[in-house]
Write a protein that holds these residues in place. Structure first.
Motif, short mmCIF file in Angstrom:
data_model
loop_
_atom_site.label_atom_id
_atom_site.label_comp_id
_atom_site.label_asym_id
_atom_site.label_seq_id
_atom_site.Cartn_x
_atom_site.Cartn_y
_atom_site.Cartn_z
N ARG A 150 -8.07 -7.54 9.09
CA ARG A 150 -8.28 -6.78 7.86
C ARG A 150 -7.37 -5.54 7.80
N VAL A 151 -7.28 -4.81 8.91
CA VAL A 151 -6.44 -3.60 8.93
C VAL A 151 -4.97 -3.99 8.74
N TRP A 152 -4.58 -5.07 9.43
CA TRP A 152 -3.20 -5.54 9.38
C TRP A 152 -2.80 -5.94 7.96
N GLN A 153 -3.65 -6.71 7.30
CA GLN A 153 -3.30 -7.19 5.97
C GLN A 153 -3.70 -6.20 4.87
N GLY A 154 -4.38 -5.10 5.25
CA GLY A 154 -4.80 -4.13 4.25
C GLY A 154 -4.05 -2.82 4.39
N PRO A 155 -4.70 -1.78 4.93
CA PRO A 155 -4.09 -0.44 4.98
C PRO A 155 -2.76 -0.41 5.73
N LEU A 156 -2.63 -1.16 6.83
CA LEU A 156 -1.39 -1.09 7.61
C LEU A 156 -0.19 -1.52 6.76
N LYS A 157 -0.41 -2.54 5.92
CA LYS A 157 0.66 -3.05 5.08
C LYS A 157 1.14 -1.97 4.12
N TRP A 158 0.20 -1.28 3.49
CA TRP A 158 0.60 -0.27 2.51
C TRP A 158 1.20 0.96 3.18
N LEU A 159 0.61 1.35 4.33
CA LEU A 159 1.20 2.47 5.09
C LEU A 159 2.62 2.14 5.51
N GLY A 160 2.81 0.94 6.03
CA GLY A 160 4.12 0.53 6.51
C GLY A 160 5.13 0.48 5.39
N ASN A 161 4.74 -0.11 4.26
CA ASN A 161 5.66 -0.20 3.13
C ASN A 161 6.02 1.20 2.63
N ALA A 162 5.00 2.09 2.56
CA ALA A 162 5.27 3.45 2.10
C ALA A 162 6.22 4.16 3.06
N ALA A 163 6.04 3.95 4.36
CA ALA A 163 6.90 4.60 5.35
C ALA A 163 8.34 4.13 5.20
N LEU A 164 8.54 2.82 5.01
CA LEU A 164 9.91 2.29 4.94
C LEU A 164 10.60 2.71 3.64
N VAL A 165 9.88 2.57 2.52
CA VAL A 165 10.47 2.99 1.25
C VAL A 165 10.70 4.51 1.28
#
Lengths: 263, 206
Positions: A225-240
């Motif tokens: 759940r964490v991997w497919q939820g918050p981690l995904k958005w945090l990661g995308n925000a960090a890269l962008v």
């Protein structure tokens, strides 16, 4: 479309394995050569080429008595399916209108994330095709109004196929009858942790589903759940953010030239 | 004036080759990894031959990257140790970012930011390799390890990619001349004196 389900009343299963044979027949899978460990059970576990397995669970009691719990095991077609949550290939695992969780093998890439995310440990990788396989509730049969092959083959009516709501009612009634007959801990297995399942069990001892080879309180793992939820958005925000950040740093502060550097 | 007088060797071929093998394998592993990271980026898999293809070759890209980082470790680990000046520099790194270098200690061959990137990538590679091995063979690995790996692998990859975004920016647009140092291997003396004064003094002493 109405959600369909499969009801497995373990109290009337006689372990004949007609469902196993029917599954192999209909799926056009030859009987595989595998591990035989000296028990009544066909294989130790489900396989990529053997999706329907009756588990012959031998339970010893404190007083020396023995229970022999036979329970047909296959994909549970969870309402909240961890495999769909985890799958990175769009459309490779999908839910049909009737609630069935099915694979599109042209789209499956064999990553195995579904194997990790499944709370029932059902999907299996075929090492040759590098695709994952499991019970599809005979979606080619149900699509034309037929019941799944295992249901059709069952000689004791231990297996029932139908609308999910009806089967929940039938299961509840059956468990009450069993309790009235003195099986005090009889009950229905339709675990809420995965939103319920489209394969429902009646168990004589519902307090101990693990005695039937079923997990006690299955849930989609929190790491999934964490991997497919918050981690995904945090990661995308960090890269962008990193890309935009460097760009705006450049237009605000510019390059750092070397002193006296001409070229 | 002959070119040799006006050039200072920045990186030997034995340093440049592993760096660029690492760069190529990193870009491959990062882009195929992003395809597997979210269905929204799954279209990237088409660029590299399709989903089944990248599932097969992404791990090998990682193996190449890890091996090459081993070479980079052998090349640079000793020079990358942080000293007192570096720690001082890191405390004032925000001033370096806005070109106000008053009071910043003079960097040697690598400044403290480059050293940090080196160690971040070394640690990240260890973690990515370990968690990647678990994800590579899901049917051979215990479930607990797999459940940890699906969190560790992408988290560390994001940190690693974030570091590389800044690294590419610094090595190209932000510090003119640096790119030639890693491609052709030489820089102008003025560049060396300006960006790495302690190193420049060392190599011109003799």
């Amino acid at each position: 479309m109405v959600t369909v389900a499969k009801l497995i009343d373990t109290t009337t299963c006689i372990g004949c394995k007609a469902c196993e044979a029917a599954c192999q027949e209909w799926q056009d899978q030859p009987f595989p050569v595998g591990t035989y460990d000296g028990t009544y059970q066909t294989f130790p576990d489900v396989r990529h080429d053997f999706w329907n397995l009756i588990k012959f669970n031998e339970i010893e009691h404190a007083d020396g008595g023995l229970s022999w719990h036979m329970a047909k095991f296959q994909c549970m077609h969870c309402v909240d399916a961890g495999c769909i949550t985890a799958c990175p290939a769009p459309g490779a695992i999908f839910r049909r209108d009737n609630g069935t969780v099915d694979f599109d093998h042209d789209k499956c890439i064999g990553c195995g994330y579904c194997i990790t995310a499944c709370p029932f440990d059902v999907p299996r990788l075929n090492p040759i095709t590098q695709k994952v396989y499991k019970c599809n509730l005979c979606s080619d049969r149900t699509a034309v109004g037929l019941e799944p092959a295992c249901i059709k083959a069952c000689p004791t009516n231990c297996l029932t196929f139908g609308a999910r709501d009806d089967l929940v009612q039938i299961a509840t009634d059956r468990a009450r009858t069993l309790r009235e007959d003195g099986k005090a801990s009889a009950g229905v297995y339709n675990p809420a942790g995965v939103g319920g399942t489209n394969v429902i069990y009646v168990l004589e001892d519902a307090a101990h589903p693990e005695d039937y080879g079923l997990p006690n309180d299955p849930t989609v793992p929190w790491t999934v759940r964490v991997w497919q939820g918050p981690l995904k958005w945090l990661g995308n925000a960090a890269l962008v953010g990193g890309i935009l950040g460097t760009f705006f740093h450049y237009i605000r502060f510019g390059p750092r030239h070397a002193d006296e550097e001409s070229s | 004036m002959t070119s040799s007088v006006n050039r200072v060797e920045r990186f030997a071929f034995s340093e440049r080759a592993p760096h660029w093998m690492a760069a190529l394998s990193f870009v491959y592993a990062a882009l195929t990894g992003l395809a597997l990271w979210t269905p929204h980026l799954f279209w990237l898999s088409d660029v590299f031959g399709g989903g089944s293809t990248i599932r097969r070759w992404h791990p090998w890209g990682g193996v190449v990257f890890a091996v090459v980082l081993g070479l980079m470790f052998r090349n640079w680990a000793r020079e990358m140790k942080l000293d007192a000046d570096d720690r001082q520099w890191l405390r004032k790194a925000h001033k370096y970012a806005v070109h106000d270098e008053e009071g910043l200690p003079e960097p040697g061959r690598f400044n403290a930011g480059q050293k940090m990137l080196f160690w971040v990538q070394m640690i990240a590679t260890l973690l990515l390799f370990a968690s990647g091995a678990v994800l590579w063979f899901p049917e051979l690995m215990p479930r607990t390890l797999r459940l940890a790996a699906i969190l560790i692998h992408p988290s560390v990859a994001v940190v690693s990619m974030g570091g590389i975004i800044v690294h590419i920016y610094m090595g190209t647009a932000a510090v003119p001349g640096a790119f030639r140092g890693m491609i052709q291997g030489w820089v102008r003396p003025a560049w060396a004196r300006s960006h790495h004064p302690k190193w420049y003094r060392d190599i011109t002493k003799s």
